[in-house]
Design a protein around this motif. Structure first.
Motif, PDB file in Angstrom:
ATOM      1  N   LEU A  49       0.829  -1.208   0.000  1.00 31.57           N
ATOM      2  CA  LEU A  49       0.000   0.000   0.000  1.00 31.57           C
ATOM      3  C   LEU A  49       0.865   1.261   0.000  1.00 31.57           C
ATOM      4  CD1 LEU A  49      -3.133  -0.598   2.205  1.00 31.57           C
ATOM      5  CD2 LEU A  49      -3.055   0.435  -0.028  1.00 31.57           C
ATOM      6  N   PHE A  50       1.973   1.211   0.725  1.00 34.77           N
ATOM      7  CA  PHE A  50       2.903   2.344   0.745  1.00 34.77           C
ATOM      8  C   PHE A  50       3.432   2.615  -0.658  1.00 34.77           C
ATOM      9  CE2 PHE A  50       6.041   5.172   2.432  1.00 34.77           C
ATOM     10  CZ  PHE A  50       7.239   4.899   1.796  1.00 34.77           C
ATOM     11  N   ARG A  51       3.859   1.558  -1.336  1.00 33.89           N
ATOM     12  CA  ARG A  51       4.372   1.717  -2.701  1.00 33.89           C
ATOM     13  C   ARG A  51       3.279   2.185  -3.654  1.00 33.89           C
ATOM     14  NH1 ARG A  51       5.300  -2.901  -4.805  1.00 33.89           N
ATOM     15  NH2 ARG A  51       4.888  -4.343  -3.094  1.00 33.89           N
ATOM     16  N   ASP A  52       2.099   1.637  -3.484  1.00 31.02           N
ATOM     17  CA  ASP A  52       0.973   2.022  -4.356  1.00 31.02           C
ATOM     18  C   ASP A  52       0.567   3.462  -4.134  1.00 31.02           C
ATOM     19  OD1 ASP A  52      -0.877  -1.167  -4.133  1.00 31.02           O
ATOM     20  OD2 ASP A  52       0.916  -0.596  -5.270  1.00 31.02           O
ATOM     21  N   ALA A  53       0.568   3.883  -2.864  1.00 32.48           N
ATOM     22  CA  ALA A  53       0.032   5.203  -2.513  1.00 32.48           C
ATOM     23  C   ALA A  53       0.844   6.339  -3.119  1.00 32.48           C
ATOM     24  CB  ALA A  53      -0.035   5.357  -0.995  1.00 32.48           C
ATOM     25  N   LYS A  54       2.149   6.151  -3.228  1.00 34.26           N
ATOM     26  CA  LYS A  54       2.999   7.245  -3.708  1.00 34.26           C
ATOM     27  C   LYS A  54       2.597   7.695  -5.106  1.00 34.26           C
ATOM     28  CE  LYS A  54       6.155  10.267  -3.915  1.00 34.26           C
ATOM     29  NZ  LYS A  54       5.887  11.541  -3.255  1.00 34.26           N
ATOM     30  N   LEU A  55       2.183   6.752  -5.963  1.00 34.45           N
ATOM     31  CA  LEU A  55       1.845   7.112  -7.345  1.00 34.45           C
ATOM     32  C   LEU A  55       0.670   8.081  -7.390  1.00 34.45           C
ATOM     33  CD1 LEU A  55       2.405   6.788 -10.325  1.00 34.45           C
ATOM     34  CD2 LEU A  55       1.008   4.719 -10.340  1.00 34.45           C
ATOM     35  N   GLY A  56      -0.215   7.986  -6.419  1.00 30.87           N
ATOM     36  CA  GLY A  56      -1.364   8.890  -6.384  1.00 30.87           C
ATOM     37  C   GLY A  56      -0.960  10.355  -6.334  1.00 30.87           C
ATOM     38  N   GLN A  57       0.196  10.654  -5.744  1.00 33.69           N
ATOM     39  CA  GLN A  57       0.640  12.053  -5.649  1.00 33.69           C
ATOM     40  C   GLN A  57       1.263  12.543  -6.960  1.00 33.69           C
ATOM     41  OE1 GLN A  57       3.358  11.961  -2.245  1.00 33.69           O
ATOM     42  NE2 GLN A  57       1.779  12.940  -1.012  1.00 33.69           N
ATOM     43  N   THR A  60      12.929  11.661   1.122  1.00 34.55           N
ATOM     44  CA  THR A  60      13.170  10.858  -0.081  1.00 34.55           C
ATOM     45  C   THR A  60      11.885  10.749  -0.898  1.00 34.55           C
ATOM     46  OG1 THR A  60      12.932   8.899   1.318  1.00 34.55           O
ATOM     47  CG2 THR A  60      15.170   9.503   0.670  1.00 34.55           C
ATOM     48  N   GLY A  61      10.728  10.794  -0.236  1.00 38.92           N
ATOM     49  CA  GLY A  61       9.460  10.852  -0.964  1.00 38.92           C
ATOM     50  C   GLY A  61       9.351  12.140  -1.763  1.00 38.92           C
ATOM     51  N   GLU A  62       9.794  13.238  -1.189  1.00 37.50           N
ATOM     52  CA  GLU A  62       9.809  14.522  -1.913  1.00 37.50           C
ATOM     53  C   GLU A  62      10.802  14.457  -3.077  1.00 37.50           C
ATOM     54  OE1 GLU A  62       7.908  17.674  -0.887  1.00 37.50           O
ATOM     55  OE2 GLU A  62       6.893  15.795  -0.458  1.00 37.50           O
ATOM     56  N   GLU A  70      13.176   5.868  -6.613  1.00 36.11           N
ATOM     57  CA  GLU A  70      12.145   5.197  -5.805  1.00 36.11           C
ATOM     58  C   GLU A  70      12.776   4.155  -4.883  1.00 36.11           C
ATOM     59  OE1 GLU A  70      10.895   1.876  -6.102  1.00 36.11           O
ATOM     60  OE2 GLU A  70      12.373   1.316  -7.619  1.00 36.11           O
ATOM     61  N   LYS A  71      13.892   3.578  -5.311  1.00 38.11           N
ATOM     62  CA  LYS A  71      14.628   2.634  -4.463  1.00 38.11           C
ATOM     63  C   LYS A  71      15.084   3.344  -3.180  1.00 38.11           C
ATOM     64  CE  LYS A  71      18.915  -0.109  -4.403  1.00 38.11           C
ATOM     65  NZ  LYS A  71      19.366   0.474  -3.157  1.00 38.11           N
ATOM     66  N   ARG A  72      15.523   4.573  -3.308  1.00 33.37           N
ATOM     67  CA  ARG A  72      15.973   5.318  -2.125  1.00 33.37           C
ATOM     68  C   ARG A  72      14.802   5.543  -1.162  1.00 33.37           C
ATOM     69  NH1 ARG A  72      19.208   8.365  -6.072  1.00 33.37           N
ATOM     70  NH2 ARG A  72      21.405   7.867  -5.688  1.00 33.37           N
ATOM     71  N   MET A  73      13.639   5.825  -1.706  1.00 38.04           N
ATOM     72  CA  MET A  73      12.472   6.044  -0.843  1.00 38.04           C
ATOM     73  C   MET A  73      12.142   4.753  -0.086  1.00 38.04           C
ATOM     74  SD  MET A  73       8.687   7.289  -2.011  1.00 38.04           S
ATOM     75  CE  MET A  73       7.311   7.252  -0.867  1.00 38.04           C
ATOM     76  N   ARG A  74      12.183   3.625  -0.782  1.00 41.18           N
ATOM     77  CA  ARG A  74      11.904   2.352  -0.122  1.00 41.18           C
ATOM     78  C   ARG A  74      12.977   1.993   0.894  1.00 41.18           C
ATOM     79  NH1 ARG A  74      12.743  -1.532  -3.279  1.00 41.18           N
ATOM     80  NH2 ARG A  74      13.195  -0.547  -5.271  1.00 41.18           N
ATOM     81  N   ASP A  75      14.227   2.195   0.498  1.00 39.97           N
ATOM     82  CA  ASP A  75      15.331   1.868   1.406  1.00 39.97           C
ATOM     83  C   ASP A  75      15.267   2.733   2.666  1.00 39.97           C
ATOM     84  OD1 ASP A  75      17.878   1.265  -1.177  1.00 39.97           O
ATOM     85  OD2 ASP A  75      16.293  -0.017  -0.364  1.00 39.97           O
ATOM     86  N   ALA A  76      14.979   4.015   2.480  1.00 43.24           N
ATOM     87  CA  ALA A  76      14.918   4.929   3.635  1.00 43.24           C
ATOM     88  C   ALA A  76      13.806   4.506   4.585  1.00 43.24           C
ATOM     89  CB  ALA A  76      14.677   6.364   3.155  1.00 43.24           C
ATOM     90  N   ARG A  77      12.713   4.090   4.021  1.00 41.39           N
ATOM     91  CA  ARG A  77      11.579   3.666   4.846  1.00 41.39           C
ATOM     92  C   ARG A  77      11.947   2.415   5.641  1.00 41.39           C
ATOM     93  NH1 ARG A  77       7.123   5.405   7.572  1.00 41.39           N
ATOM     94  NH2 ARG A  77       7.962   3.873   9.014  1.00 41.39           N
TER      95      ARG A  77
END
Lengths: 489, 389
Positions: free
Chosen positions: A449-457, B325-327, B344-351
């Protein structure tokens, strides 16, 4: 803006309270139909979609060329590919427009990827509908419905984004400055398309592609062209299949046009079909609907994250106590639920704004009847709606509403999109915070859900663009501000 | 920073660009792609994989400041690789600290060892609140383990190498730390765990069916796991350095992209909102870098109490990195959301980094206990470990 200020009033009653203004028109039957649609969607999502959501996501991770055809067949079996098509077209749409958005929320709470997959198809149908080309709309609707009946699903998509033109093709002021690489050229018997489109939802699964390319890049909206391109057309090929972070069930495709000929009977709209301003009206109309839909999807994602976190907190123990017995956790969970309600309230207001502008809240009873479905297919009504006069008349009804109605739609649809998708990601973050390592493991559903949610933005116009769009349509109009002017920002 | 540390940083930076970078995206597809064993072997040969291993054991014999520099430079390019370095270093340090000499002699040396032994650690467990999924019974001098140890990170045995793992188990007297290896009877390794990020630092569960652990394989006896929590503190600082490296990589990628990408007739770096996002990232990198440097210097000088606690730093730097990293993905738009560009890998890794040594919510409870004491719940107030709380 103080009450005594000299600025013109920025808040009008109809703009502030679209739902309240609509209350008197809502009939109890409409609410019954919306409730019934919602129950059906909820049952479908929990019984049929949930068991497949994680499996498909994992399959695409294992093989990035994997296409989730099983989800397409699932959608067809449950008539979700025709959920926007009214019964007189053979579709499964119950008639309740207001009920469509809670349905999307329900589906997205279980699998945003599935909603993205069928969403690409519905985006194409929406753009086709708002072109008012009823001949081609009837043809495509017939193929979609027949596909559901025969077990050979028929999908379309909507191709607008290009490698050099993303957010700026979602905004009428930026479109003329977009770095477009595609071109449409009128030739005897039709048109020739060249260039590439990218990040097209559902592309690799679509049978026909609804492609949006201007005939003249210096006046792209005035000279907009919409074309239907079957997947096996000479000069057309599928390019890259993007490896996205999430919503993996929905392919994001590159479409390549190499002097691809489109015969005139597959040209949806071209310069001269409709009065000037149709490109802008089409863009606004489509985005008004789809951004509200994405807002509902965002509310669904926020809810999905909340439900997973709630379930986890109910049994997991921290320092010897159940998480849910801790006030800190209770407070976090209620913040998550509050975001869901806020997002839902906004997308419902956006739905009311749409209905006050150009969408019927409900298909009138007679038009939803079996008798009308038979009348619709008669030669007389078919020839009438396929006539150019009828098309122009329908377009004028749509585009001729007061400017303030359209501005309200633009503001609320963008607000719904931003609110819903921000809520989706915020709740996904909090679910992961609560769950720790368990949240990061695929089998528990939270990290998906976290991965899916980001695309919405990001899609349907990045949220940053949508905020400026809101400013333009609700504030700039009265303050004399040029939001997308030529000065550096 | 000493000249030696600076030179080590240059080496780590060059290695990251030449070796980690080309392998990072493919390795991120593990377990659906090959583990980049050869790159790790090359890192080991240069002393970059277990920098704290003492010279007496064939290691480089470096310090935490050196480890911080290696992790930061590596994480800019691939956080998975950085966390793998952290795990391999941490396991060997734990064996030296808590294990018998025989155990250390068997597992710590790396020089001339091929294939390299990738050892596993319960990286995502909170030693202050250990999971109760692996139960421990006494048997003679040793113990018997039953249940499952979840999410053991770092172990891999695809190249014919030995592998072993430290596991946390809960006994009636409290939690303890035990050592098991692939030859252990009663232990079965699970399938690879598919996780959100840090995928090239492989994670698996281990299942125990009355597995006997003799006394010489006991690292921390039941009831003594609180010692581990305190001992892990410098590694929390290392986790914060890793997060900082991830954010730096994300920021530079976003900034460089914004300078090239055109929308609406101009480069996007000219837009206020993009500039604001990038400025926030740059400011946070500045602040975090300064705070972490202070903490590292204080630790090297033997004055850890002169800086903010390592727990605070890990929590705050980790949380803000996960958000920023999301920004950074947002700056790149659709391209940022796709695997090929690495953002996007960085965002996942950071999380996922936020879950190191326990999840964020548990860490706040620990911080509150350390800063505020337990209040009305009874018991002695717990002393703060750094700075003024």
């Amino acid at each position: 803006m103080t009450p005594g200020s000299e600025y013109p009033p920025l808040i009008r009653f109809d703009d502030a309270f679209p739902g309240l203004c609509w209350l008197g028109r809502v009939r109890p039957r409409w609410i019954r139909m919306a409730r019934s649609d919602w129950s059906r969607a909820r049952n479908f999502a929990r019984r049929h979609l949930w068991p497949m959501a994680l499996t498909v996501d994992r399959a695409v991770q294992a093989d990035r060329r994997y296409l989730a055809e099983e989800l397409v067949h699932l959608a067809a079996r449950h008539r979700l590919l025709s959920m926007y098509l009214p019964r007189f077209m053979g579709g499964s749409f119950s008639g309740s427009v207001l009920g469509l958005f809670p349905v999307l929320e329900e589906l997205a709470a279980v699998d945003p990827g599935f909603v993205g997959l069928i969403g690409g198809h519905h985006l194409g149908l929406t753009a086709l509908a708002l072109s008012f080309n009823f001949r081609l709309m009837d043809r495509v609707a017939g193929l979609v419905v027949r596909g559901e009946q025969t077990g050979r699903p028929f999908l379309i998509d909507c191709a607008i984004t290009e490698p050099g033109a993303g957010s700026d093709v979602e905004e009428e002021d930026l479109f003329p400055r977009a770095d477009l690489c595609t071109r449409a050229r009128a030739v005897p018997g039709g048109a020739v398309l060249s260039g590439r489109k990218c990040f097209i939802s559902t592309g690799h699964l679509a049978d026909w592609h609804l492609v949006i390319i201007p005939y003249d890049r210096t006046h792209p909206l005035d000279k907009i062209g919409l074309f239907l391109v079957p997947k096996n057309s000479p000069g057309f090929s599928l390019g890259a299949l993007e490896e996205k972070m999430g919503q993996k069930a929905a392919p994001a495709s590159e479409l390549v046009f190499d002097d691809c000929f489109v015969p005139s009977d597959m040209i949806v709209t071209q310069p001269g079909d409709l009065p000037p301003g149709r490109g802008e009206a089409l863009l606004h109309g489509v985005l008004g609907i789809t951004r509200t839909a994405v807002g509902a999807m965002g509310a669904g994602m926020a809810r999905g994250a909340f439900e997973i976190a709630l379930d986890f907190a109910a049994w997991h123990r921290v320092r010897g106590r159940r998480m849910i017995d801790r006030q800190g956790v209770q407070e976090t969970l209620i913040r998550m639920l509050a975001r869901v309600h806020q997002a839902r309230a906004v997308y419902l207001e956006a739905a009311f704004a749409l209905c006050s502008a150009f969408l019927p809240a409900q298909i009138p009873g007679f038009l939803n009847s079996a008798l009308y479905a038979r009348l619709y297919r008669t030669r007389f009504l078919t020839r009438l709606r396929h006539h150019a006069w009828f098309r122009r008349r329908a377009y004028r009804l749509f585009a001729g509403r007061p400017v303030t109605d359209h501005q309200r739609v633009q503001f609320y649809s963008s607000l719904a999109k931003v609110t819903g998708t921000d809520a989706g990601l915020a709740n996904a973050h909090q679910a992961l915070d609560l769950m720790g390592e368990a949240g990061s493991r695929h089998e528990n559903g939270a990290e998906k859900l976290f991965r899916d949610a980001k695309l919405g933005q990001i899609y349907e116009g990045a949220n940053e663009l949508n905020r400026l769009h809101m400013f333009k349509h609700f504030l700039a109009r009265d303050l004399g501000v040029d939001v997308f002017g030529t000065d550096p920002k | 920073m000493t000249e030696q540390t600076r030179a080590l940083g240059d080496l780590a930076d060059r290695f990251a660009r030449r070796e980690w970078a080309p392998a990072a995206l493919e390795a991120d597809r593990w377990p659906f792609a090959d583990f980049p064993r050869l790159v790790y072997e090359r890192a080991a040969a240069l002393g970059l994989l277990t920098p704290l291993a003492p010279e007496a054991y064939g290691g480089p014999g470096l310090g935490f400041e050196d480890l911080a520099v290696i992790l930061r430079h590596t994480a800019r390019v691939d956080a998975s690789a950085a966390v793998m370095i952290l795990v391999q270093t941490l396991v060997r340090a734990a064996l030296l600290e808590f294990g018998s000499e025989a155990l250390s002699r068997t597992w710590v040396p790396w020089a001339n060892e091929t294939p390299f032994s990738f050892l596993a650690w319960p990286l995502y467990d909170d030693p202050e609140d250990p999971p109760e999924t692996l139960t421990v019974r006494s048997r003679g001098d040793g113990f018997v383990l039953s249940g499952v140890a979840r999410s053991l990170a770092g172990g891999i045995e695809d190249g014919g190498n030995r592998t072993g793992a430290a596991v946390i188990g809960v006994h009636e007297h409290g939690a303890g730390l035990f050592w098991v290896d692939e030859s252990q009877a009663g232990v079965r390794w699970g399938d690879p765990v598919i996780g959100l990020g840090l995928r090239a630092c492989p994670v698996r569960d281990a299942y125990f069916s009355a597995a006997a652990v003799p006394a010489d394989r006991v690292l921390i006896r039941p009831g003594g796991l609180k010692n581990l929590a305190q001992w892990l503190d410098p590694f929390r600082l290392m986790a914060a350095y890793t997060a900082l490296g991830v954010l730096e990589g994300a920021y530079w990628t976003a900034r460089d992209y914004a300078r090239r990408r055109r929308q609406g007739g101009r480069t996007i770096i000219q837009y206020d909102m993009i500039r604001g996002k990038l400025a926030r990232m740059a400011a946070w990198i500045d602040l975090a870098g300064s705070a972490l440097s202070n903490a590292a210097a204080a630790m090297e000088a033997g004055r850890p109490g002169d800086s903010a606690s390592f727990l605070s730093l890990q929590t705050l730097v980790g949380a803000e990195t996960a958000r920023l990293t999301g920004e950074a993905v947002q700056v790149l738009g659709g391209v940022g959301y796709c695997h090929d560009f690495g953002q996007e890998k960085r965002m996942r890794d950071a999380r996922r980094l936020e879950s190191l040594f326990g999840g964020a919510s548990g860490r706040w409870i620990t911080l509150a206990d350390r800063c505020l004491g337990r209040g009305d719940e009874g018991g002695e107030p717990v002393a703060s470990t750094g700075g003024e709380c």
